[in-house]
Write a protein that holds these residues in place. Structure first.
Motif, mmCIF file in Angstrom:
data_model
loop_
_atom_site.group_PDB
_atom_site.id
_atom_site.type_symbol
_atom_site.label_atom_id
_atom_site.label_comp_id
_atom_site.label_asym_id
_atom_site.label_seq_id
_atom_site.Cartn_x
_atom_site.Cartn_y
_atom_site.Cartn_z
ATOM 1 N N ALA A 265 0.848 -1.211 0.000
ATOM 2 C CA ALA A 265 0.000 0.000 0.000
ATOM 3 C C ALA A 265 0.875 1.250 0.000
ATOM 4 N N ASN A 266 0.310 2.345 -0.473
ATOM 5 C CA ASN A 266 1.064 3.595 -0.532
ATOM 6 C C ASN A 266 0.966 4.332 0.819
ATOM 7 N N ILE A 267 1.811 3.918 1.758
ATOM 8 C CA ILE A 267 1.737 4.434 3.128
ATOM 9 C C ILE A 267 2.020 5.939 3.165
ATOM 10 N N ALA A 268 3.003 6.386 2.370
ATOM 11 C CA ALA A 268 3.366 7.815 2.379
ATOM 12 C C ALA A 268 2.161 8.667 1.983
ATOM 13 N N SER A 269 1.393 8.197 0.998
ATOM 14 C CA SER A 269 0.246 9.021 0.582
ATOM 15 C C SER A 269 -0.852 8.983 1.645
ATOM 16 N N LEU A 270 -0.985 7.867 2.367
ATOM 17 C CA LEU A 270 -2.002 7.799 3.426
ATOM 18 C C LEU A 270 -1.626 8.717 4.597
ATOM 19 N N GLU A 425 -15.250 7.541 -5.613
ATOM 20 C CA GLU A 425 -16.183 7.861 -4.520
ATOM 21 C C GLU A 425 -16.169 6.832 -3.392
ATOM 22 N N ILE A 426 -16.001 7.330 -2.168
ATOM 23 C CA ILE A 426 -16.146 6.429 -1.017
ATOM 24 C C ILE A 426 -17.293 6.888 -0.104
ATOM 25 N N ILE A 427 -17.690 8.184 -0.240
ATOM 26 C CA ILE A 427 -18.788 8.690 0.591
ATOM 27 C C ILE A 427 -19.786 9.426 -0.298
ATOM 28 N N GLY A 428 -21.077 9.228 0.015
ATOM 29 C CA GLY A 428 -22.119 10.063 -0.571
ATOM 30 C C GLY A 428 -22.931 10.622 0.571
ATOM 31 N N GLY A 429 -23.278 11.909 0.524
ATOM 32 C CA GLY A 429 -24.057 12.475 1.628
ATOM 33 C C GLY A 429 -24.782 13.729 1.208
ATOM 34 N N SER A 430 -25.628 14.229 2.111
ATOM 35 C CA SER A 430 -26.370 15.456 1.785
ATOM 36 C C SER A 430 -27.068 16.021 3.004
ATOM 37 N N MET A 431 -27.489 17.280 2.865
ATOM 38 C CA MET A 431 -28.510 17.801 3.755
ATOM 39 C C MET A 431 -29.825 17.219 3.236
ATOM 40 N N ALA A 479 -10.392 -0.738 -0.129
ATOM 41 C CA ALA A 479 -9.668 -0.870 -1.405
ATOM 42 C C ALA A 479 -8.690 0.299 -1.549
ATOM 43 N N TRP A 480 -9.141 1.474 -1.182
ATOM 44 C CA TRP A 480 -8.256 2.646 -1.254
ATOM 45 C C TRP A 480 -7.064 2.476 -0.296
ATOM 46 N N LEU A 481 -7.354 2.121 0.958
ATOM 47 C CA LEU A 481 -6.274 2.037 1.961
ATOM 48 C C LEU A 481 -5.246 0.966 1.607
ATOM 49 N N THR A 482 -5.722 -0.153 1.094
ATOM 50 C CA THR A 482 -4.803 -1.268 0.844
ATOM 51 C C THR A 482 -4.198 -1.221 -0.553
ATOM 52 N N GLY A 483 -4.760 -0.360 -1.418
ATOM 53 C CA GLY A 483 -4.264 -0.297 -2.801
ATOM 54 C C GLY A 483 -4.820 -1.427 -3.655
ATOM 55 N N GLU A 484 -5.858 -2.106 -3.139
ATOM 56 C CA GLU A 484 -6.479 -3.200 -3.897
ATOM 57 C C GLU A 484 -7.243 -2.627 -5.085
ATOM 58 N N LYS A 485 -7.089 -3.253 -6.231
ATOM 59 C CA LYS A 485 -7.758 -2.679 -7.416
ATOM 60 C C LYS A 485 -9.257 -2.964 -7.406
ATOM 61 N N HIS A 486 -9.649 -4.116 -6.876
ATOM 62 C CA HIS A 486 -11.045 -4.539 -6.971
ATOM 63 C C HIS A 486 -11.639 -4.739 -5.581
ATOM 64 N N ILE A 487 -12.844 -4.200 -5.360
ATOM 65 C CA ILE A 487 -13.367 -4.301 -3.996
ATOM 66 C C ILE A 487 -13.792 -5.723 -3.618
ATOM 67 N N ARG A 488 -13.831 -6.634 -4.588
ATOM 68 C CA ARG A 488 -14.217 -8.018 -4.235
ATOM 69 C C ARG A 488 -13.212 -8.640 -3.256
ATOM 70 N N GLN A 489 -11.986 -8.102 -3.206
ATOM 71 C CA GLN A 489 -10.992 -8.642 -2.252
ATOM 72 C C GLN A 489 -11.185 -8.073 -0.846
#
Ligand code: 4AD
Length: 502
Positions: A265-270, A425-431, A479-489
């Protein structure tokens, strides 16, 4: 019988003591006088050294023939050794074989994804899913901790529901004792009721979307955490969201650095992920998409992909040539496994090269009013090194419950949070729309049955207050944190459009 088992993770507290560990053979290197067994027990790996003189002859012979994933207990003295996997090793004096594992189908060489998904019940033991699962565990705890520590009350919302929360087209319908019902797409609508009782609430559970989408970002069953807050405005919500995401990343970095390293994973970017995140309105995002800057960015990317493709092809050619020569069998096997990985990489690069002009065309032709598609989100997110909030989307493109903006009635007070580096996208939200009449008009426009939504409308009748919230998808975040390409993992047993496995 097993009360005296020591976890491998606790060997550090038992140096020079005699302990018993229990686990599975991860790797074996048998020799005439000594056997090196790397054992995993779910808490870590440990190299076990079995000298021929230290155990009975028959046991030595049985241990020498143990194959991968055989289960056993081993007793011996713990020694600290920096060169050893995990930093400690066991000088074995006794062992008990519990279940030898014959012809375990998953070997250290690379396997294709379909094979691994078919064997998911066994693949969960391999290092990559194990690391991801550990990080998921920390992530889920951190999510709960953030909300529990910030005055939110947990409310468990139902899984069987009678209404659509998001797109009606993505409902899983079920026969509920002869009545129509569906599996929840979001806990939000029920959570809004609870927010007017407790003030700040959250729900956390599985959600279901019958989206006919086979992309790397879509599961039909995924986990979502949704906070809902009263007496808040859109800037206040964004602040909660950026503090929340920064907090959970900090916790994962503190707890799972080793797993992140193993996964590459890209620790420096996290480590850079701290508030404030970038803020763009939808209109600004659409201007970026149609700009020359976006086209130049994509053109530079295309060049990078082509160079990487050339390098990969060169590596493949060199390995193929070497494998035709007179080399040892172990080297042949190693090359075969490297070639599988390189060919997968080459396939991925080909897809990127093929998609690049499509993304460029989609971006150039983007029209104000459309929802941002996966490729648009990827582009915006690639162009930023920290998460980006995109706010104020066109009202027509968004869900019925989103609050109309008071200054620009064409847009709603909503946001998506895009993770950087192309994860999207990891979050969707609204008023939420708090006017009874506007909400009713939207329900009618969507042709929803008013009687099904009367309870939801009631919230706007009896003491309505400005309120809003958001939903974060666990698998996409992982998936973002681990650098995994596909969320099935990123979930133990993934459910996808074309597959129900196990
Ligand atoms: O943007 P979404 O659809 O928002 C809602 O459901 C709101 N009701 C949340 C709220 O305001 N309380 O979904 C929120 C997040 C997405 O950003 C994504 O991370 C995840 O849920 N998500 C999915 N994850 C995996 N597979 C899918 N099919 C997903 N659909 C959404």
């Amino acid at each position: 019988m097993f009360s005296n088992i020591t976890k491998i993770a606790d060997l550090k507290d038992n140096v020079e003591k005699t302990v018993t560990i229990g686990g599975w053979v991860y790797h074996s290197r048998p020799g005439g006088k000594v056997i090196f067994l790397v054992v995993r027990d779910g808490s870590g790996l440990c190299q076990c050294i079995i000298e021929k003189t230290a155990v009975p002859e028959e046991l030595f012979s049985q241990l020498a023939h143990l194959s991968m994933e055989s289960s056993l207990t081993l007793t011996g003295t713990v020694r600290a050794d920096d060169r050893s996997v995990g930093g400690y090793e066991l000088a074995v004096t006794d062992a008990k074989i519990l279940c030898p594992s014959q012809d375990y189908p998953i070997t250290p060489k690379s396997h294709g994804i379909d094979f691994l998904l078919k064997n998911r019940h066994l693949h969960l033991r391999s290092q990559m899913p194990w690391c991801i699962g550990r990080i998921r565990h920390t992530l889920v705890n951190a999510i709960r901790q953030f909300f529990n520590d910030n005055g939110f009350t947990l409310v468990d919302t139902p899984i069987f529901t009678g209404i659509a929360g998001e797109e009606a087209g993505s409902l899983f319908e079920v026969d509920y004792f002869g009545l129509p019902a569906n599996l929840t797409q979001t806990g939000q609508l029920h959570l809004e009721c609870a927010a007017l009782s407790y003030g700040r609430v959250y729900c956390f559970g599985p959600t279901f979307r019958a989206e006919k989408s086979k992309t790397r970002r879509h599961l039909t069953e995924f986990w979502m955490v949704e906070p809902e807050v009263t007496f808040i405005d859109l800037p206040g919500l964004l602040e909660i969201a950026e503090n929340f995401v920064s907090f959970i990343i900090k916790k994962v970095l503190e707890t799972n650095r080793a797993e992140l390293q193993t996964l590459g994973a890209n620790i420096a970017s996290l480590e850079k992920i701290q508030p404030p995140f970038y803020r763009l309105t939808y209109t600004q995002a659409s201007e970026i998409l149609t700009s020359q800057k976006a086209q130049d960015f994509l053109a530079a990317q295309l060049n990078e992909f082509k160079t990487a493709k050339q390098e990969t092809e060169n590596k493949i050619a060199a390995l193929e040539a070497e494998s035709k020569g007179a080399i040892k069998q172990w080297r042949k096997d190693k090359i075969a496994s490297e070639l599988i990985d390189l060919r997968i990489e080459l396939g991925e690069l080909d897809t990127k090269i093929e998609n690049n002009p499509k993304h460029a065309k989609l971006a150039a032709e983007f029209k104000w009013g459309e929802d941002l598609g996966g490729s648009d989100e990827t582009l915006i997110s690639l162009m930023h090194d920290k998460p980006v909030f995109v706010t104020h989307y066109p009202r027509e493109a968004k869900a019925f419950y989103m609050k109309q903006d008071s200054e620009n009635p064409k847009v709603v007070q909503n946001f998506d949070m895009l993770a950087p580096a192309g994860f999207g996208e990891i979050i969707g939200g609204s008023m939420r729309e708090d006017s009874y009449d506007k909400l009713l008009a939207k329900i009618i426009e969507h042709k929803y049955k008013i009687e099904n939504y009367q309870w939801y409308l009631d919230l706007r009748k009896y003491g309505s207050v400005p309120h809003g919230g958001f939903g974060l998808g666990v698998e996409r975040t992982l998936a973002w944190l681990t650098g995994e390409k596909h969320i099935r993992q990123c979930i133990a047993f993934p459910r996808m459009m074309d597959k129900i496995l196990k």
